[in-house]
Design a protein around this motif. Structure first.
Motif, PDB file in Angstrom:
ATOM      1  N   TYR A   1     -78.818  42.677  72.512  1.00  0.00           N
ATOM      2  CA  TYR A   1     -78.009  43.884  72.334  1.00  0.00           C
ATOM      3  C   TYR A   1     -78.884  45.137  72.333  1.00  0.00           C
ATOM      4  O   TYR A   1     -79.742  45.276  73.193  1.00  0.00           O
ATOM      5  CB  TYR A   1     -77.149  43.777  71.059  1.00  0.00           C
TER       6      TYR A   1
ATOM      7  N   GLN B   1     -72.983  30.732  67.669  1.00  0.00           N
ATOM      8  CA  GLN B   1     -72.393  32.056  67.928  1.00  0.00           C
ATOM      9  C   GLN B   1     -72.743  32.557  69.345  1.00  0.00           C
ATOM     10  O   GLN B   1     -72.522  31.854  70.286  1.00  0.00           O
ATOM     11  CB  GLN B   1     -72.812  33.037  66.815  1.00  0.00           C
ATOM     12  N   SER B   2     -73.312  33.748  69.458  1.00  0.00           N
ATOM     13  CA  SER B   2     -73.440  34.360  70.789  1.00  0.00           C
ATOM     14  C   SER B   2     -74.407  33.649  71.732  1.00  0.00           C
ATOM     15  O   SER B   2     -74.443  33.980  72.920  1.00  0.00           O
ATOM     16  CB  SER B   2     -73.884  35.814  70.657  1.00  0.00           C
TER      17      SER B   2
ATOM     18  N   GLU C   1     -63.672  33.037  61.471  1.00  0.00           N
ATOM     19  CA  GLU C   1     -63.913  34.260  62.243  1.00  0.00           C
ATOM     20  C   GLU C   1     -62.596  34.927  62.641  1.00  0.00           C
ATOM     21  O   GLU C   1     -62.459  36.153  62.573  1.00  0.00           O
ATOM     22  CB  GLU C   1     -64.763  33.968  63.498  1.00  0.00           C
TER      23      GLU C   1
ATOM     24  N   LYS D   1     -72.895  32.345  74.795  1.00  0.00           N
ATOM     25  CA  LYS D   1     -72.475  33.239  75.878  1.00  0.00           C
ATOM     26  C   LYS D   1     -73.315  33.047  77.150  1.00  0.00           C
ATOM     27  O   LYS D   1     -72.876  33.353  78.246  1.00  0.00           O
ATOM     28  CB  LYS D   1     -72.488  34.698  75.393  1.00  0.00           C
TER      29      LYS D   1
ATOM     30  N   PHE E   1     -73.422  44.827  69.427  1.00  0.00           N
ATOM     31  CA  PHE E   1     -72.753  43.754  70.187  1.00  0.00           C
ATOM     32  C   PHE E   1     -71.237  43.849  70.170  1.00  0.00           C
ATOM     33  O   PHE E   1     -70.569  43.386  71.072  1.00  0.00           O
ATOM     34  CB  PHE E   1     -73.213  42.371  69.695  1.00  0.00           C
TER      35      PHE E   1
ATOM     36  N   ASN F   1     -62.860  42.161  67.409  1.00  0.00           N
ATOM     37  CA  ASN F   1     -62.714  41.433  68.672  1.00  0.00           C
ATOM     38  C   ASN F   1     -61.273  41.511  69.184  1.00  0.00           C
ATOM     39  O   ASN F   1     -61.038  41.587  70.393  1.00  0.00           O
ATOM     40  CB  ASN F   1     -63.167  39.981  68.504  1.00  0.00           C
TER      41      ASN F   1
ATOM     42  N   VAL G   1     -75.349  35.529  65.741  1.00  0.00           N
ATOM     43  CA  VAL G   1     -75.302  35.965  64.341  1.00  0.00           C
ATOM     44  C   VAL G   1     -75.335  34.799  63.341  1.00  0.00           C
ATOM     45  O   VAL G   1     -75.379  35.022  62.134  1.00  0.00           O
ATOM     46  CB  VAL G   1     -74.097  36.891  64.024  1.00  0.00           C
TER      47      VAL G   1
ATOM     48  N   TYR H   1     -69.663  39.037  57.688  1.00  0.00           N
ATOM     49  CA  TYR H   1     -68.359  39.406  58.259  1.00  0.00           C
ATOM     50  C   TYR H   1     -67.617  38.190  58.806  1.00  0.00           C
ATOM     51  O   TYR H   1     -66.432  38.254  59.094  1.00  0.00           O
ATOM     52  CB  TYR H   1     -68.509  40.513  59.313  1.00  0.00           C
ATOM     53  N   ILE H   2     -68.325  37.079  58.965  1.00  0.00           N
ATOM     54  CA  ILE H   2     -67.641  35.802  59.238  1.00  0.00           C
ATOM     55  C   ILE H   2     -67.818  34.984  57.954  1.00  0.00           C
ATOM     56  O   ILE H   2     -68.912  34.476  57.692  1.00  0.00           O
ATOM     57  CB  ILE H   2     -68.256  35.078  60.456  1.00  0.00           C
TER      58      ILE H   2
ATOM     59  N   ASN I   1     -69.872  41.452  73.115  1.00  0.00           N
ATOM     60  CA  ASN I   1     -68.597  40.757  72.901  1.00  0.00           C
ATOM     61  C   ASN I   1     -67.587  41.065  73.998  1.00  0.00           C
ATOM     62  O   ASN I   1     -66.859  40.182  74.455  1.00  0.00           O
ATOM     63  CB  ASN I   1     -68.013  41.132  71.542  1.00  0.00           C
TER      64      ASN I   1
ATOM     65  N   TYR J   1     -62.368  32.400  72.687  1.00  0.00           N
ATOM     66  CA  TYR J   1     -63.614  33.077  72.306  1.00  0.00           C
ATOM     67  C   TYR J   1     -64.089  32.604  70.917  1.00  0.00           C
ATOM     68  O   TYR J   1     -65.265  32.275  70.727  1.00  0.00           O
ATOM     69  CB  TYR J   1     -63.397  34.602  72.319  1.00  0.00           C
TER      70      TYR J   1
ATOM     71  N   CYS K   1     -67.613  30.422  70.145  1.00  0.00           N
ATOM     72  CA  CYS K   1     -68.619  30.942  69.203  1.00  0.00           C
ATOM     73  C   CYS K   1     -68.864  29.982  68.039  1.00  0.00           C
ATOM     74  O   CYS K   1     -69.874  30.076  67.354  1.00  0.00           O
ATOM     75  CB  CYS K   1     -68.180  32.297  68.638  1.00  0.00           C
TER      76      CYS K   1
END
Ligand code: GLN
Length: 304
Positions: free
Chosen positions: A240, A62-63, A157, A66, A94, A164, A258, A26-27, A113, A188, A192
């Protein structure tokens, strides 16, 4: 103790078993990595280090970032950040929107997210130049001047960032985003996109294993209490809706992304990072989870 023998053995076992799951398509840019990349690096409090496989190859964290944005926001604002978000596991994906409606736009925790977007909003309000200032913080925190953003990944992304975008605007409708949602989203996507390798990640996360102190020069970057609380959120929310499973099988505070990275922290002992881009259905690295399960079992280093 450098754990090299255990890592070598388990690396071979995991490598010789089928590599299941899919990369995060998805990215678009993340679909482009070699799905069989596999690297591991450990850094111990005693100063030992060991790496194997693709541990020097930088990937999109990525995450995992965070944990680091939470650390800066917590350091700057203290416990006031908890007025804007919670510390409970969400039990949902997530990128889920479902709980926000019932929770009046207060995200369950800083690692989904929704929560990470609120942390970005907090940092934007607090920093003069969020993108540059966060990177400067990270370079100092990690003792690594070579870390940078990837504009290609951030753009990639953003081009497909529908969920998002929806999340950020939805939270704004509950007045829990102060700044322009576009500015929050751009920041954001930038955070990421940061690229690091397993070596750099395990060195960086060693600070949490050392109660918030840099191991290199003993500077206290986070208070002992902040370091404790961040690890506890990693333990309960770092994976998650698979956080319970990770605790059950691995038993360490950790965080996934991810891009296929995982970091885990063993208090007072070590930080370890694994990179393997194929993800299970919850968005966590398939081989990363497998490796850590075998590793904490064999070394008896689960905290439980
Ligand atoms: N940038 C990713 C996203 O927002 C981060 C998700 C993750 O690593 N779990 O979807």
């Amino acid at each position: 103790m450098d754990y090299s023998e255990e890592i070598r053995d388990i690396y071979e076992v995991v490598k010789n078993n089928p590599n299941k799951g899919d990369t995060a398509t998805y990215i678009p840019e993340l679909a482009d990595v070699d799905p069989d990349s596999f690297g591991i690096h450990i850094t111990t409090i005693d100063g030992d280090e060991f790496g194997i496989g693709d541990y020097k190859h930088r990937f999109s964290i990525q995450s995992i970032v965070k944990v680091l944005t939470l650390s800066l926001a917590y350091k700057m604002l203290g416990k006031r950040i908890w007025n804007r978000l919670g510390v409970e596991p969400s039990g949902t994906a997530f990128n889920s929107l479902v709980q926000l409606e019932a929770d009046n736009g207060i995200p369950r925790n800083p690692f989904i997210n929704a929560g990470a977007l609120v942390i970005c909003d907090i940092l934007i309000s607090k920093l003069n130049n969020p993108k540059a200032d966060f990177l400067a913080f990270l370079k100092n925190f990690s003792g690594n001047p070579g870390i940078s953003y990837s504009d290609t990944i951030a753009k990639s992304e953003k081009s497909k960032g529908y969920r998002n975008i929806a999340l950020c605007n939805f939270i704004k409708s509950f007045q829990n985003i102060d700044n322009d949602p576009n500015e929050v989203l751009n920041f954001y996507f930038d955070i990421c996109s940061i690229k690091m390798n397993c070596n750099e990640l395990s060195r960086t996360f060693l600070l949490y294993a050392n109660n918030g102190r840099k191991v290199s020069d003993n500077t206290q970057i986070l208070t002992i209490s902040q370091s404790k609380r961040i690890k506890s959120v990693m333990q309960t929310c770092g994976f998650y809706d698979e956080s319970g499973e990770f605790t059950f099988k691995v038993g360490l505070p950790g965080k996934s992304g991810v891009g296929g990275g995982i970091v885990a922290v063993c208090p007072k002992k070590y930080a370890i990072s694994i990179w393997s881009p194929k993800l299970n259905s919850k968005g966590n690295s398939y081989r990363g989870m497998k490796f850590l399960e075998l590793f904490t079992t064999r070394t008896e280093t689960s905290i439980f």
